[in-house]
Scaffold this motif. Structure first.
Motif, short mmCIF file in Angstrom:
data_model
loop_
_atom_site.label_atom_id
_atom_site.label_comp_id
_atom_site.label_asym_id
_atom_site.label_seq_id
_atom_site.Cartn_x
_atom_site.Cartn_y
_atom_site.Cartn_z
N GLU A 30 0.84 -1.21 0.00
CA GLU A 30 0.00 0.00 0.00
C GLU A 30 0.87 1.26 0.00
OE1 GLU A 30 -3.82 1.37 2.54
OE2 GLU A 30 -3.30 -0.76 2.71
N SER A 34 1.58 3.75 -3.52
CA SER A 34 0.92 5.05 -3.31
C SER A 34 1.43 6.06 -4.35
CB SER A 34 1.21 5.57 -1.90
OG SER A 34 2.53 6.06 -1.85
N PHE A 102 -6.39 0.58 -2.87
CA PHE A 102 -6.07 1.93 -3.33
C PHE A 102 -7.38 2.70 -3.37
CE2 PHE A 102 -4.39 4.89 -6.65
CZ PHE A 102 -3.12 5.10 -6.14
N ASN B 63 -2.73 7.42 1.31
CA ASN B 63 -3.34 6.89 0.10
C ASN B 63 -4.66 7.62 -0.15
OD1 ASN B 63 -3.18 5.21 -2.06
ND2 ASN B 63 -2.96 3.34 -0.82
#
Lengths: 196, 136
Positions: A30, A34, A102, B63
């Motif tokens: 993750e 990014s 995401f 994110n």
């Protein structure tokens, strides 16, 4: 064409099925996929390459490669932007049930901008230092495949983006050679100011 | 500037300082090092890069789309350029002060970064300007 698109979706769904099985791996990925990690890391490497040559010849090679990579990066991004104005492919999570790692981007899936940018930089740097170029290429591959795993790109989007990046980097290399002695003059002026 | 923009700039500025120390250490550009010990400068640079990235990604959710506190591609690009430029300027200015005594006798007008193996950016730049002045 339908068969290709079906195969494309099948690869995506096969990769995406593993999301959630290994939470620690997902947490690391993750960060890696990014919008901030890979672009910063690759750009910082370019900054380092500018100063890293141990003698005048090596430095000249590295700096020419850095210039090529920076121009290719900008042009690859621009090419993706232009293609996106004429071609729209919905993101995988619109048409398929995928587990997202995401946020939900709203722009076109094809071609993948991260792949275009990262492969443009990798092939630009390759000329200056093949070993660093290879590291860039591995980095670009992991970043791109990670985005497929995360459910925001199809594999074909990545291949399209990579092809754009590599082609543009090649053309920039040719153009810089044609523009000689302009790149040499730029480097000499920067050298006179002790910046190159 | 948004909070994310501020943090992104700071991360790239500190990591940029670190990368410059690593590169200067590798290329023996002693005039660009914060510490006299070359390998230690490289290690310090590496720690600055790792620290900056760890701080950025641990200090909050990153994110995010640009519609909910994230950065757009353009913001991303210009903030990186600004941070990189600031890191270069800060390094050249700070090392010119820190290594002020370095290369006092260095009179070579050799162009390029190679001069920074023997003297500071300030002295090399001054010497280049003097050279240009006397030539014209």
């Amino acid at each position: 064409m339908d068969a290709v698109l079906r195969a494309d979706a099948a690869v995506l769904l096969w990769l995406n099925q593993w999301v959630g099985h290994f939470p620690a791996w997902d947490a690391v990925l993750e960060v890696f996929i990014s919008d901030y990690f890979a672009p910063s890391a690759l750009s910082l490497c370019l900054l380092g390459m500018w100063f890293a040559g141990r003698d005048a010849r090596e430095r000249d090679r590295y700096q020419r490669a850095t210039i090529r990579a920076m121009i290719a990066l900008g042009l690859a991004s621009l090419a993706v932007l232009i293609i996106n104005q004429h071609l729209f492919r919905a993101r995988p999570f619109i048409d398929h049930e995928v587990t997202l790692l995401f946020y939900r981007p709203t722009d076109s899936s094809f071609p993948a901008n991260p792949a275009a940018v990262a492969f443009a930089m990798a092939s630009g740097i390759w000329e200056g230092n093949a070993r660093v170029g290879l590291i860039f290429a591995i980095f670009a591959t992991v970043w791109s495949v990670g985005r497929v795993y995360a459910g925001v790109f199809y594999p074909l989007d990545i291949l399209g983006g990579a092809a754009i990046g590599i082609t543009i980097s090649y053309l920039v290399g040719r153009a810089l050679r044609l523009l000689e002695p302009l790149p040499t003059i730029v480097l000499r002026v920067a050298g006179m100011l002790h910046l190159a | 500037m948004s909070a994310m923009g501020h943090d992104f700039f700071l991360m790239n500025f500190v990591a940029g300082l670190g990368v410059l120390q690593m590169a200067a250490s590798y290329a023996s550009l002693r005039g660009m090092l914060f510490l006299r010990h070359r390998p230690l400068s490289g290690i310090l640079g590496f720690l600055a890069v790792v620290g900056a990235f760890l701080w950025f990604f641990i200090s909050g959710p990153r994110n995010l789309p640009d519609t909910s506190g994230g950065l757009s591609g353009n913001e991303d690009a210009w903030l990186f350029c600004a941070a990189g430029a600031c890191a270069i300027l800060f390094t050249l200015a700070a090392t010119s002060i820190l290594n002020y005594r370095m290369g006092r006798e260095y009179a070579s007008r050799r162009p390029g970064l190679e001069a920074l193996q023997h003297t500071t950016f300030y002295r090399a730049f001054l010497s280049a300007m003097r050279g240009l002045w006397t030539r014209s």
